[in-house]
Design a protein around this motif. Structure first.
Motif, PDB file in Angstrom:
ATOM      1  N   UNK A   1      -0.735   3.341   0.320  1.00 13.76           N
ATOM      2  CA  UNK A   1      -1.027   2.594  -0.904  1.00 13.76           C
ATOM      3  C   UNK A   1      -0.098   2.999  -2.035  1.00 13.76           C
ATOM      4  N   UNK A   2       0.041   2.080  -2.964  1.00 15.08           N
ATOM      5  CA  UNK A   2       0.880   2.310  -4.157  1.00 15.08           C
ATOM      6  C   UNK A   2       0.258   1.481  -5.279  1.00 15.08           C
ATOM      7  N   UNK A   3      -0.885   1.934  -5.764  1.00 15.12           N
ATOM      8  CA  UNK A   3      -1.647   1.168  -6.752  1.00 15.12           C
ATOM      9  C   UNK A   3      -1.076   1.354  -8.151  1.00 15.12           C
ATOM     10  N   UNK A   4      -1.082   0.277  -8.893  1.00 16.35           N
ATOM     11  CA  UNK A   4      -0.568   0.262 -10.265  1.00 16.35           C
ATOM     12  C   UNK A   4      -1.728   0.439 -11.236  1.00 16.35           C
ATOM     13  N   UNK A   5      -1.510   1.253 -12.269  1.00 13.69           N
ATOM     14  CA  UNK A   5      -2.583   1.513 -13.230  1.00 13.69           C
ATOM     15  C   UNK A   5      -2.041   1.483 -14.659  1.00 13.69           C
ATOM     16  N   UNK A   6      -2.957   1.131 -15.554  1.00 10.94           N
ATOM     17  CA  UNK A   6      -2.678   1.263 -16.984  1.00 10.94           C
ATOM     18  C   UNK A   6      -4.013   1.512 -17.662  1.00 10.94           C
ATOM     19  N   UNK A   7      -4.110   2.561 -18.489  1.00  9.84           N
ATOM     20  CA  UNK A   7      -5.407   2.941 -19.063  1.00  9.84           C
ATOM     21  C   UNK A   7      -5.993   1.893 -20.018  1.00  9.84           C
ATOM     22  N   UNK A   8      -5.123   1.198 -20.745  1.00  8.59           N
ATOM     23  CA  UNK A   8      -5.604   0.275 -21.760  1.00  8.59           C
ATOM     24  C   UNK A   8      -4.621  -0.893 -21.876  1.00  8.59           C
ATOM     25  N   UNK A   9      -5.030  -2.056 -21.403  1.00 11.08           N
ATOM     26  CA  UNK A   9      -4.100  -3.195 -21.388  1.00 11.08           C
ATOM     27  C   UNK A   9      -4.060  -3.885 -22.738  1.00 11.08           C
ATOM     28  N   UNK A  10      -2.942  -4.586 -22.953  1.00  5.70           N
ATOM     29  CA  UNK A  10      -2.765  -5.366 -24.164  1.00  5.70           C
ATOM     30  C   UNK A  10      -2.546  -6.823 -23.783  1.00  5.70           C
ATOM     31  N   UNK A  11      -2.728  -7.701 -24.747  1.00  6.91           N
ATOM     32  CA  UNK A  11      -2.524  -9.120 -24.499  1.00  6.91           C
ATOM     33  C   UNK A  11      -1.117  -9.375 -23.951  1.00  6.91           C
ATOM     34  N   UNK A  12      -0.148  -8.598 -24.411  1.00  9.65           N
ATOM     35  CA  UNK A  12       1.246  -8.776 -23.982  1.00  9.65           C
ATOM     36  C   UNK A  12       1.479  -8.368 -22.526  1.00  9.65           C
ATOM     37  N   UNK A  13       0.476  -7.786 -21.887  1.00  8.60           N
ATOM     38  CA  UNK A  13       0.608  -7.445 -20.459  1.00  8.60           C
ATOM     39  C   UNK A  13       0.300  -8.634 -19.556  1.00  8.60           C
ATOM     40  N   UNK A  14      -0.101  -9.741 -20.133  1.00  8.09           N
ATOM     41  CA  UNK A  14      -0.343 -10.957 -19.355  1.00  8.09           C
ATOM     42  C   UNK A  14       0.928 -11.334 -18.612  1.00  8.09           C
ATOM     43  N   UNK A  15       0.865 -11.371 -17.290  1.00  5.54           N
ATOM     44  CA  UNK A  15       2.060 -11.576 -16.475  1.00  5.54           C
ATOM     45  C   UNK A  15       1.668 -11.619 -15.001  1.00  5.54           C
ATOM     46  N   UNK A  16       2.677 -11.845 -14.176  1.00  5.23           N
ATOM     47  CA  UNK A  16       2.516 -11.777 -12.718  1.00  5.23           C
ATOM     48  C   UNK A  16       3.090 -10.433 -12.277  1.00  5.23           C
ATOM     49  N   UNK A  17       2.362  -9.718 -11.425  1.00  2.99           N
ATOM     50  CA  UNK A  17       2.781  -8.388 -10.977  1.00  2.99           C
ATOM     51  C   UNK A  17       2.992  -8.407  -9.466  1.00  2.99           C
ATOM     52  N   UNK A  18       4.141  -7.915  -9.052  1.00  7.38           N
ATOM     53  CA  UNK A  18       4.493  -7.905  -7.633  1.00  7.38           C
ATOM     54  C   UNK A  18       4.749  -6.479  -7.157  1.00  7.38           C
ATOM     55  N   UNK A  19       4.171  -6.168  -6.012  1.00  9.07           N
ATOM     56  CA  UNK A  19       4.459  -4.920  -5.321  1.00  9.07           C
ATOM     57  C   UNK A  19       5.491  -5.225  -4.234  1.00  9.07           C
ATOM     58  N   UNK A  20       6.456  -4.337  -4.042  1.00  6.64           N
ATOM     59  CA  UNK A  20       7.498  -4.571  -3.035  1.00  6.64           C
ATOM     60  C   UNK A  20       7.840  -3.261  -2.343  1.00  6.64           C
ATOM     61  N   UNK A  21       8.206  -3.374  -1.087  1.00  7.11           N
ATOM     62  CA  UNK A  21       8.450  -2.198  -0.253  1.00  7.11           C
ATOM     63  C   UNK A  21       9.700  -2.427   0.566  1.00  7.11           C
ATOM     64  N   UNK A  22      10.494  -1.346   0.777  1.00  4.88           N
ATOM     65  CA  UNK A  22      11.491  -1.452   1.828  1.00  4.88           C
ATOM     66  C   UNK A  22      11.549  -0.140   2.588  1.00  4.88           C
ATOM     67  N   UNK A  23      11.943  -0.250   3.850  1.00  2.00           N
ATOM     68  CA  UNK A  23      12.008   0.922   4.701  1.00  2.00           C
ATOM     69  C   UNK A  23      13.167   1.780   4.251  1.00  2.00           C
ATOM     70  N   UNK A  24      12.924   3.047   4.017  1.00  2.00           N
ATOM     71  CA  UNK A  24      13.967   3.933   3.505  1.00  2.00           C
ATOM     72  C   UNK A  24      15.109   4.079   4.479  1.00  2.00           C
ATOM     73  N   UNK A  25      14.832   3.930   5.769  1.00  2.00           N
ATOM     74  CA  UNK A  25      15.914   4.085   6.727  1.00  2.00           C
ATOM     75  C   UNK A  25      16.843   2.888   6.738  1.00  2.00           C
ATOM     76  N   UNK A  26      16.519   1.873   5.943  1.00  2.00           N
ATOM     77  CA  UNK A  26      17.468   0.773   5.777  1.00  2.00           C
ATOM     78  C   UNK A  26      18.647   1.245   4.953  1.00  2.00           C
ATOM     79  N   UNK A  27      18.494   2.372   4.265  1.00  2.00           N
ATOM     80  CA  UNK A  27      19.610   2.958   3.525  1.00  2.00           C
ATOM     81  C   UNK A  27      19.859   2.323   2.181  1.00  2.00           C
ATOM     82  N   UNK A  28      19.286   1.188   1.938  1.00  2.00           N
ATOM     83  CA  UNK A  28      19.498   0.528   0.655  1.00  2.00           C
ATOM     84  C   UNK A  28      18.348  -0.421   0.408  1.00  2.00           C
ATOM     85  N   UNK A  29      18.483  -1.247  -0.603  1.00  2.00           N
ATOM     86  CA  UNK A  29      17.332  -2.064  -0.961  1.00  2.00           C
ATOM     87  C   UNK A  29      17.385  -3.453  -0.347  1.00  2.00           C
ATOM     88  N   UNK A  30      18.113  -3.618   0.748  1.00  2.00           N
ATOM     89  CA  UNK A  30      18.086  -4.916   1.378  1.00  2.00           C
ATOM     90  C   UNK A  30      16.713  -5.157   1.967  1.00  2.00           C
TER      91      UNK A  30
END
Lengths: 116, 111
Positions: A73-102
């Motif tokens: 898991x890699x959960x995102x947290x923020x103690x106190x949100x603001x109206x300006x935090x309204x947005x779309x949030x994406x989690x992304x993963x890549x295998x480290x043995x790929x050597x890069x972010x492809x």
């Protein structure tokens, strides 16, 4: 095959509420983990990343995320949100043995609406 | 420093046509990645170019092709457009293995 699961598709909070967005991935090896944010009408921006080291990662705008390897898991947290935090949030993963972010594997995203 | 710029911002094409999307990478970046984002979905990796060579490809058919130029700008070409190709196409650049910096995307509509 690698996959990323974001548990909440839509979240509605009031200002000052605490936020936690869930992200789980399926891959048994070493991974690089990312959270990106997309504000209305803007491009995707990096919030924070984990490559190695301290599993508690601090990002921009008061966000943090905790990498728990045993829970994939890699959960995102923020103690106190603001109206300006309204947005779309994406989690992304890549295998480290790929050597890069492809081939980043992305979750479906979580739409956060913060009411003033 | 200039960010990632994509052109055009919007495009409407007819099924069977061909399209070319363009991306200028952020200054100092040598890697360009292309993603397709359908409505309500996360981005899907199309391919990545590193120093003008293709450096990884996702599950997209050969009619999706690309180029990277000596100045590290890039093109995404899609032949024989299908209705399902309608999506937001995102370009992202990076320096070697650093995290991605995204452009605003090109919204492609195929009718």
């Amino acid at each position: 095959a690698q996959s990323v699961s974001q548990h909440n598709h839509h979240v509605i909070l009031s200002e000052a509420a605490s936020l936690e967005l869930g992200c789980n991935y399926s891959y048994g090896g070493t991974v690089n983990l990312f959270w990106y944010v997309q504000y209305p009408g803007q491009h995707l921006q990096l919030l924070l990343k984990y490559f190695s080291g301290d599993p508690l990662v601090k990002g921009i705008k008061g966000f943090e995320a905790e990498f728990i390897k045993s829970k994939f898991s890699f959960n995102l947290r923020k103690p106190s949100v603001q109206w300006s935090d309204t947005a779309e949030y994406f989690c992304a993963v890549n295998a480290n043995n790929a050597g890069n972010n492809r081939k980043l594997i992305w979750g479906l995203g979580t739409s956060l609406a913060v009411n003033p | 420093e200039t960010g990632v710029t994509q052109s055009p911002t919007h495009l409407i094409k007819t099924r069977g046509q061909q399209v070319t999307l363009r991306c200028s990478s952020q200054s100092g970046h040598n890697t360009v990645s292309w993603y397709q984002q359908a409505l309500g979905q996360g981005p899907q990796f199309i391919f990545q170019y590193y120093r003008e060579e293709e450096n990884g490809r996702g599950n997209f058919p050969p009619r999706f092709s690309g180029l990277q130029f000596p100045n590290y700008s890039s093109e995404l070409n899609v032949n024989a457009l299908e209705l399902d190709d309608s999506a937001l196409y995102l370009c992202a650049s990076s320096l070697d293995f650093s995290p991605l910096h995204f452009g605003n995307g090109t919204r492609l509509t195929v009718t």
